[in-house]
Design a protein around this motif. Structure first.
Motif, PDB file in Angstrom:
ATOM      1  N   ALA A 133      -3.171   0.267  -3.848  1.00  0.00           N
ATOM      2  CA  ALA A 133      -2.143  -0.441  -3.077  1.00  0.00           C
ATOM      3  C   ALA A 133      -2.368  -0.131  -1.601  1.00  0.00           C
ATOM      4  N   THR A 134      -1.615  -0.824  -0.720  1.00  0.00           N
ATOM      5  CA  THR A 134      -1.903  -0.678   0.719  1.00  0.00           C
ATOM      6  C   THR A 134      -1.095   0.419   1.398  1.00  0.00           C
ATOM      7  N   ASP A 135       0.142   0.701   0.918  1.00  0.00           N
ATOM      8  CA  ASP A 135       1.039   1.652   1.600  1.00  0.00           C
ATOM      9  C   ASP A 135       1.485   1.134   2.968  1.00  0.00           C
ATOM     10  N   LEU A 136       1.431  -0.165   3.190  1.00  0.00           N
ATOM     11  CA  LEU A 136       1.875  -0.732   4.463  1.00  0.00           C
ATOM     12  C   LEU A 136       3.160  -0.056   4.955  1.00  0.00           C
ATOM     13  N   ASN A 137       3.105   0.543   6.135  1.00  0.00           N
ATOM     14  CA  ASN A 137       4.274   1.197   6.748  1.00  0.00           C
ATOM     15  C   ASN A 137       4.010   1.351   8.238  1.00  0.00           C
ATOM     16  N   PRO A 138       5.074   1.570   9.045  1.00  0.00           N
ATOM     17  CA  PRO A 138       4.867   1.565  10.499  1.00  0.00           C
ATOM     18  C   PRO A 138       4.261   2.858  11.049  1.00  0.00           C
ATOM     19  N   GLY A 139       4.090   3.882  10.216  1.00  0.00           N
ATOM     20  CA  GLY A 139       3.620   5.163  10.724  1.00  0.00           C
ATOM     21  C   GLY A 139       2.205   5.496  10.298  1.00  0.00           C
ATOM     22  N   SER A 140       2.059   6.031   9.098  1.00  0.00           N
ATOM     23  CA  SER A 140       0.754   6.558   8.673  1.00  0.00           C
ATOM     24  C   SER A 140      -0.268   5.467   8.412  1.00  0.00           C
ATOM     25  N   CYS A 141       0.189   4.231   8.177  1.00  0.00           N
ATOM     26  CA  CYS A 141      -0.764   3.183   7.795  1.00  0.00           C
ATOM     27  C   CYS A 141      -0.170   1.812   8.059  1.00  0.00           C
ATOM     28  N   PHE A 142      -0.347   1.303   9.269  1.00  0.00           N
ATOM     29  CA  PHE A 142       0.226   0.000   9.612  1.00  0.00           C
ATOM     30  C   PHE A 142      -0.779  -1.081   9.254  1.00  0.00           C
ATOM     31  N   SER A 143      -0.979  -1.267   7.952  1.00  0.00           N
ATOM     32  CA  SER A 143      -1.918  -2.277   7.475  1.00  0.00           C
ATOM     33  C   SER A 143      -1.573  -2.674   6.051  1.00  0.00           C
ATOM     34  N   GLY A 144      -1.618  -3.945   5.802  1.00  0.00           N
ATOM     35  CA  GLY A 144      -1.473  -4.453   4.430  1.00  0.00           C
ATOM     36  C   GLY A 144      -2.750  -5.163   4.031  1.00  0.00           C
ATOM     37  N   SER A 145      -3.879  -4.677   4.545  1.00  0.00           N
ATOM     38  CA  SER A 145      -5.133  -5.399   4.369  1.00  0.00           C
ATOM     39  C   SER A 145      -5.731  -5.201   2.980  1.00  0.00           C
ATOM     40  N   ILE A 146      -5.724  -6.255   2.200  1.00  0.00           N
ATOM     41  CA  ILE A 146      -6.363  -6.216   0.880  1.00  0.00           C
ATOM     42  C   ILE A 146      -7.890  -6.140   1.027  1.00  0.00           C
ATOM     43  N   PRO A 147      -8.505  -6.917   1.941  1.00  0.00           N
ATOM     44  CA  PRO A 147      -9.970  -6.808   2.076  1.00  0.00           C
ATOM     45  C   PRO A 147     -10.424  -5.389   2.419  1.00  0.00           C
ATOM     46  N   LEU A 148      -9.708  -4.724   3.316  1.00  0.00           N
ATOM     47  CA  LEU A 148     -10.130  -3.364   3.675  1.00  0.00           C
ATOM     48  C   LEU A 148      -9.860  -2.387   2.528  1.00  0.00           C
ATOM     49  N   THR A 149      -8.801  -2.612   1.780  1.00  0.00           N
ATOM     50  CA  THR A 149      -8.535  -1.761   0.608  1.00  0.00           C
ATOM     51  C   THR A 149      -9.698  -1.849  -0.383  1.00  0.00           C
ATOM     52  N   PHE A 150     -10.163  -3.075  -0.648  1.00  0.00           N
ATOM     53  CA  PHE A 150     -11.323  -3.255  -1.544  1.00  0.00           C
ATOM     54  C   PHE A 150     -12.537  -2.494  -1.009  1.00  0.00           C
ATOM     55  N   ALA A 151     -12.799  -2.645   0.285  1.00  0.00           N
ATOM     56  CA  ALA A 151     -14.005  -2.039   0.854  1.00  0.00           C
ATOM     57  C   ALA A 151     -13.948  -0.514   0.756  1.00  0.00           C
ATOM     58  N   LEU A 152     -12.836   0.066   1.158  1.00  0.00           N
ATOM     59  CA  LEU A 152     -12.730   1.530   1.141  1.00  0.00           C
ATOM     60  C   LEU A 152     -12.804   2.061  -0.288  1.00  0.00           C
ATOM     61  N   ALA A 153     -12.150   1.368  -1.214  1.00  0.00           N
ATOM     62  CA  ALA A 153     -12.137   1.833  -2.609  1.00  0.00           C
ATOM     63  C   ALA A 153     -13.554   1.875  -3.168  1.00  0.00           C
ATOM     64  N   CYS A 154     -14.347   0.871  -2.831  1.00  0.00           N
ATOM     65  CA  CYS A 154     -15.696   0.806  -3.396  1.00  0.00           C
ATOM     66  C   CYS A 154     -16.680   1.683  -2.618  1.00  0.00           C
ATOM     67  N   ILE A 155     -16.560   1.695  -1.274  1.00  0.00           N
ATOM     68  CA  ILE A 155     -17.563   2.413  -0.476  1.00  0.00           C
ATOM     69  C   ILE A 155     -17.292   3.916  -0.483  1.00  0.00           C
ATOM     70  N   TYR A 156     -16.028   4.300  -0.338  1.00  0.00           N
ATOM     71  CA  TYR A 156     -15.726   5.732  -0.185  1.00  0.00           C
ATOM     72  C   TYR A 156     -15.143   6.380  -1.442  1.00  0.00           C
ATOM     73  N   MET A 157     -14.479   5.599  -2.298  1.00  0.00           N
ATOM     74  CA  MET A 157     -13.914   6.201  -3.508  1.00  0.00           C
ATOM     75  C   MET A 157     -14.784   5.916  -4.730  1.00  0.00           C
ATOM     76  N   HIS A 158     -15.849   5.158  -4.508  1.00  0.00           N
ATOM     77  CA  HIS A 158     -16.864   4.933  -5.538  1.00  0.00           C
ATOM     78  C   HIS A 158     -16.345   4.211  -6.765  1.00  0.00           C
ATOM     79  N   LEU A 159     -15.362   3.333  -6.584  1.00  0.00           N
ATOM     80  CA  LEU A 159     -15.007   2.420  -7.666  1.00  0.00           C
ATOM     81  C   LEU A 159     -16.043   1.304  -7.698  1.00  0.00           C
ATOM     82  N   SER A 160     -16.322   0.784  -8.890  1.00  0.00           N
ATOM     83  CA  SER A 160     -17.118  -0.440  -8.944  1.00  0.00           C
ATOM     84  C   SER A 160     -16.199  -1.591  -8.519  1.00  0.00           C
ATOM     85  N   ILE A 161     -16.800  -2.713  -8.131  1.00  0.00           N
ATOM     86  CA  ILE A 161     -15.973  -3.857  -7.736  1.00  0.00           C
ATOM     87  C   ILE A 161     -15.073  -4.293  -8.901  1.00  0.00           C
TER      88      ILE A 161
END
Ligand SMILES: [Zn+2]
Length: 416
Positions: A324-352
């Motif tokens: 999920a995105t955790d969209l909030n005004p402090g620690s993470c002001f983003s609701g970006s699904i594309p970036l969530t996909f990228a980080l999950a696969c590149i840094y958390m090593h999930l397959s697509i």
């Protein structure tokens, strides 16, 4: 509002099932070329090999959509957001860039407390308009269901106000996104209760939670279970009372230190435990043995420059992982699904494939709705995403960019 819709020539890409997928099963998707998807009165009524174009008259009361071989996926489910708030914290973001920690900013009166000040002096219409702007952007990235938390009031009136704004958005006839409400009065300890956390927990249990239940304003109850905020014992007390009142449970768990939040989620039968950057081996084992969905929020780890949650270890242990995105005004002001996909696969090593399951069916399970949304199967809501490509790997490969061509909500097409 719902519609009849027939999609031809789709490349169908979906997890299957009516419960969370766990462990190895997360990587198994159904991929079907030349597929037809039929949505009747907002519900999926047929999924399978192409049919119907030649069935004279049968589809005369349906909108026709030719996907021309492009990918069609279930609508994305963002199961952890703090959507409704006023104010912004750009200055605080600057302090963090200069090296100050999130907890130190919070202890000096910034952080959640500053959003609380702005939200308490806001209004229904302001809160609603701001949330609506965010929802529109999320819909354009393929989101069809979000969870939204209170937690920027920390008093009875404003907590109820936030939840009423959420209900109002969800009741909108023209809405493009379903919104599931969570009560998070235990997000932080407000100024007026500083040093009296137990009294604040009592206040929530006695005064606020019964009012939330009586007005049917929230389905879930959540707590920020963290060192220096709400202890394990305080969290257990709050959540046990919530469960007795009929709430389903969620926890912000093991985000900043290893604290036993994952273990508590398993003990209490929570629907999800969220963040989990520092979940212990024991906590991961306990989640794998229970129905707790491990909800990971890579955008927050990225924004706070923290290590990512051990997603690979969790999946290999047999956990059901959601993203999920955790969209909030402090620690993470983003609701970006594309970036969530990228980080999950590149840094958390999930397959697509695992990441798709985590943002669809397992996101639905994290909201107790895997029987209604999260996959493309007869009986589920007609909530779909059409990509502008026939290759679903673009969801991560096209980094941070939006490859959504249209979002479909209850059979109604919203083109980008
Ligand atoms: Zn959160």
């Amino acid at each position: 509002m719902t519609e009849n819709l027939i999609i031809f020539n789709a490349r169908l890409v979906t997890p299957t099932g009516f419960t969370a997928r766990r462990g190895k099963e997360m990587g198994k998707l159904l991929v079907l070329d030349d597929a037809t998807i039929e949505v009747t009165d907002g519900l999926i009524t047929y999924v399978g090999p192409n049919r119907g174009e030649k069935r004279d008259g049968y589809y005369q009361h349906y909108w026709h959509y030719n996907a021309r071989g492009r990918c069609v996926l279930p609508g994305f489910v963002d199961s952890h957001t703090h959507l409704v708030f006023d104010g912004e914290r750009a200055e605080e973001f600057g302090r963090r860039l200069r090296g100050e920690s999130y907890m130190s900013i919070m202890q000096s009166g910034g952080g959640i407390v500053s959003t609380v000040k702005a939200t308490r002096t806001s209004s229904h219409i302001r809160l609603r308009n701001r949330a609506e702007d965010l929802l529109k952007q999320m819909s354009q990235m393929g989101v069809t269901t979000v969870e939204a938390k209170s937690g920027y009031g920390l008093d009875k009136e404003t907590e109820l106000l936030q939840l009423k704004v959420i209900r109002c958005l969800d009741n909108d006839e023209r809405k493009r996104v379903d919104i599931i409400p969570t009560f998070l009065g235990a997000h932080a300890v407000p100024e007026e209760y500083r040093g009296r956390t137990d009294d604040y927990v009592d206040f929530l249990i006695r005064e606020v939670m019964p009012a939330v239940r009586a007005q049917h304003l929230a389905e879930f109850c959540d707590v920020f279970c963290e060192e220096g905020v709400f202890s394990i014992e305080q969290s257990r007390r709050l959540l046990t009372a919530a469960r007795d009142m009929g709430f389903r449970l969620k926890l912000h768990a093991d985000e900043i230190v290893s604290f036993g939040g994952a273990e508590l989620a398993a003990e209490l039968g929570a629907v999800s435990a969220d963040h989990l950057l520092h979940a212990s081996d024991e906590g991961i084992r306990r989640m794998a043995e229970s129905d707790v969905v491990a909800t990971l929020l890579p955008l927050t780890a990225f924004a706070l420059h923290e290590p990512y949650a051990p997603a690979r270890q969790m999946i290999d242990a047999g956990c059901a992982v959601a993203l999920a995105t955790d969209l909030n005004p402090g620690s993470c002001f983003s609701g970006s699904i594309p970036l969530t996909f990228a980080l999950a696969c590149i840094y958390m090593h999930l397959s697509i494939e695992e990441a798709i399951t985590a943002l669809t069916l397992n996101g639905a399970a994290a909201l107790g709705r895997a029987d209604r949304i999260g996959s493309i199967e007869p009986g589920k809501q007609g909530d779909l995403v059409v990509l502008n490509t026939n290759n679903y790997h673009f969801l991560t490969y096209y980094i941070g960019m939006n490859c959504v061509q249209a979002t479909i909500k209850g059979g109604i097409i919203h083109p980008n």
